[in-house]
Write an enzyme that holds these catalytic residues in place. Structure first.
Site, PDB file in Angstrom:
ATOM      1  CG  HIS A   1     103.612 103.751 -34.854  1.00 49.45           C
ATOM      2  ND1 HIS A   1     102.500 104.518 -35.098  1.00 49.45           N
ATOM      3  CD2 HIS A   1     104.045 103.338 -36.079  1.00 49.45           C
ATOM      4  CE1 HIS A   1     102.280 104.596 -36.395  1.00 49.45           C
ATOM      5  NE2 HIS A   1     103.198 103.877 -37.031  1.00 49.45           N
TER       6      HIS A   1
ATOM      7  CE  LYS B   1     101.484 107.696 -46.178  1.00 46.90           C
ATOM      8  NZ  LYS B   1     101.949 106.916 -45.035  1.00 46.90           N
TER       9      LYS B   1
ATOM     10  NE  ARG C   1     102.231  97.509 -40.662  1.00 49.13           N
ATOM     11  CZ  ARG C   1     101.759  98.656 -41.098  1.00 49.13           C
ATOM     12  NH1 ARG C   1     100.679  99.169 -40.549  1.00 49.13           N
ATOM     13  NH2 ARG C   1     102.344  99.299 -42.089  1.00 49.13           N
TER      14      ARG C   1
ATOM     15  CB  SER D   1      98.661 105.496 -39.259  1.00 50.18           C
ATOM     16  OG  SER D   1      99.613 105.344 -38.241  1.00 50.18           O
TER      17      SER D   1
HETATM   18  P1  ADP Z   1     105.239 105.615 -43.095  1.00 50.54           P
HETATM   19  O1  ADP Z   1     104.258 106.583 -43.684  1.00 50.54           O
HETATM   20  O2  ADP Z   1     106.653 106.068 -43.170  1.00 50.54           O
HETATM   21  O3  ADP Z   1     105.064 104.180 -43.514  1.00 50.54           O
HETATM   22  P2  ADP Z   1     103.980 104.934 -40.569  1.00 50.54           P
HETATM   23  O4  ADP Z   1     103.744 105.907 -39.459  1.00 50.54           O
HETATM   24  O5  ADP Z   1     102.797 104.364 -41.232  1.00 50.54           O
HETATM   25  O6  ADP Z   1     104.943 105.720 -41.532  1.00 50.54           O
HETATM   26  O7  ADP Z   1     104.889 103.750 -40.051  1.00 50.54           O
HETATM   27  C1  ADP Z   1     106.167 103.979 -39.518  1.00 50.54           C
HETATM   28  C2  ADP Z   1     106.863 102.642 -39.337  1.00 50.54           C
HETATM   29  O8  ADP Z   1     106.173 101.885 -38.357  1.00 50.54           O
HETATM   30  C3  ADP Z   1     106.895 101.773 -40.604  1.00 50.54           C
HETATM   31  O9  ADP Z   1     108.112 101.076 -40.623  1.00 50.54           O
HETATM   32  C4  ADP Z   1     105.741 100.821 -40.391  1.00 50.54           C
HETATM   33  O10 ADP Z   1     105.935  99.598 -41.080  1.00 50.54           O
HETATM   34  C5  ADP Z   1     105.806 100.620 -38.891  1.00 50.54           C
HETATM   35  N1  ADP Z   1     104.519 100.244 -38.346  1.00 50.54           N
HETATM   36  C6  ADP Z   1     103.308 100.798 -38.590  1.00 50.54           C
HETATM   37  N2  ADP Z   1     102.317 100.164 -37.912  1.00 50.54           N
HETATM   38  C7  ADP Z   1     102.937  99.165 -37.228  1.00 50.54           C
HETATM   39  C8  ADP Z   1     102.470  98.111 -36.346  1.00 50.54           C
HETATM   40  N3  ADP Z   1     101.188  97.953 -36.067  1.00 50.54           N
HETATM   41  N4  ADP Z   1     103.384  97.278 -35.822  1.00 50.54           N
HETATM   42  C9  ADP Z   1     104.699  97.421 -36.119  1.00 50.54           C
HETATM   43  N5  ADP Z   1     105.201  98.350 -36.956  1.00 50.54           N
HETATM   44  C10 ADP Z   1     104.344  99.215 -37.495  1.00 50.54           C
END
Ligand code: ADP
Length: 158
Positions: free
Chosen positions: A17, A41, A90, A128
């Site tokens: 992130h 979630k 990703r 996450s």
């Molecule tokens: P959501 O539940 O909305 O998917 P996340 O917190 O899992 O929220 O992810 C928020 C954003 O960050 C999403 O666009 C996700 O694809 C991106 N993201 C999550 N992990 C990574 C990572 N390791 N590298 C780049 N982008 C990421």
């Protein structure tokens, strides 16, 4: 002035992130990290604590804010005068999912454009949900999340 929002669950906020945020802060005048309440979630960290942890990670940027929101993301974007919604990619699984979401969002509000930024290959395996799994087994999180996030998780799980 172009305002972008970076919405997500951030449960927890990871180095992946942070990479997307760093790139976004260079591209836009202002970036708002929007931590969404998601009733579907099961959370590891309460939303308000996620906001505080992210706040402690973003003091190096002078154009980034963080807040929580509930409801539709496009409505949050509009209320904050944002024209861009940033999402990170990703892999192709992310792409398929995000494309769908972006298309729905553009039907809801065509004025807000989704922009995708590619994950840094160094952190593209981090999710996450994988972190939450590691937490269950008390694994070391040093390579995956910022120090304050790791310390917080350590406190709530011991
Ligand atoms: P959501 O539940 O909305 O998917 P996340 O917190 O899992 O929220 O992810 C928020 C954003 O960050 C999403 O666009 C996700 O694809 C991106 N993201 C999550 N992990 C990574 C990572 N390791 N590298 C780049 N982008 C990421």
């Amino acid at each position: 002035m172009t305002i972008a929002i970076y919405p997500g669950s951030f449960d927890p906020f990871t180095y992946g992130h942070l990479d997307i945020l760093r790139d976004s802060a260079k591209l836009f005048d202002k970036v708002i990290i929007a931590v969404g309440y998601n009733s579907e979630k099961n959370g590891l960290i309460p939303v308000e604590d996620r906001v505080q942890l992210i706040r402690d990670c973003i003091n190096v940027f002078d154009n980034v804010d963080v807040t929580s929101y509930s409801g539709l993301t496009v409505e949050f974007a509009k209320a904050n005068n944002a024209e861009v919604m940033i999402r990170g990619l990703r892999n192709t699984i992310d792409f398929e999912y995000e494309k769908n979401l972006a298309n729905i969002n553009s039907k809801l509000d065509n004025g807000i454009k989704t922009m995708f930024l590619l994950a840094n290959p160094e952190h593209s395996e981090i999710s996450s949900s994988a972190i939450r799994e590691l937490v269950k087994y008390h694994k070391d999180l040093t390579q995956f999340v910022p120090k304050n996030v790791q310390e917080y998780i350590y406190k709530i799980t011991r």
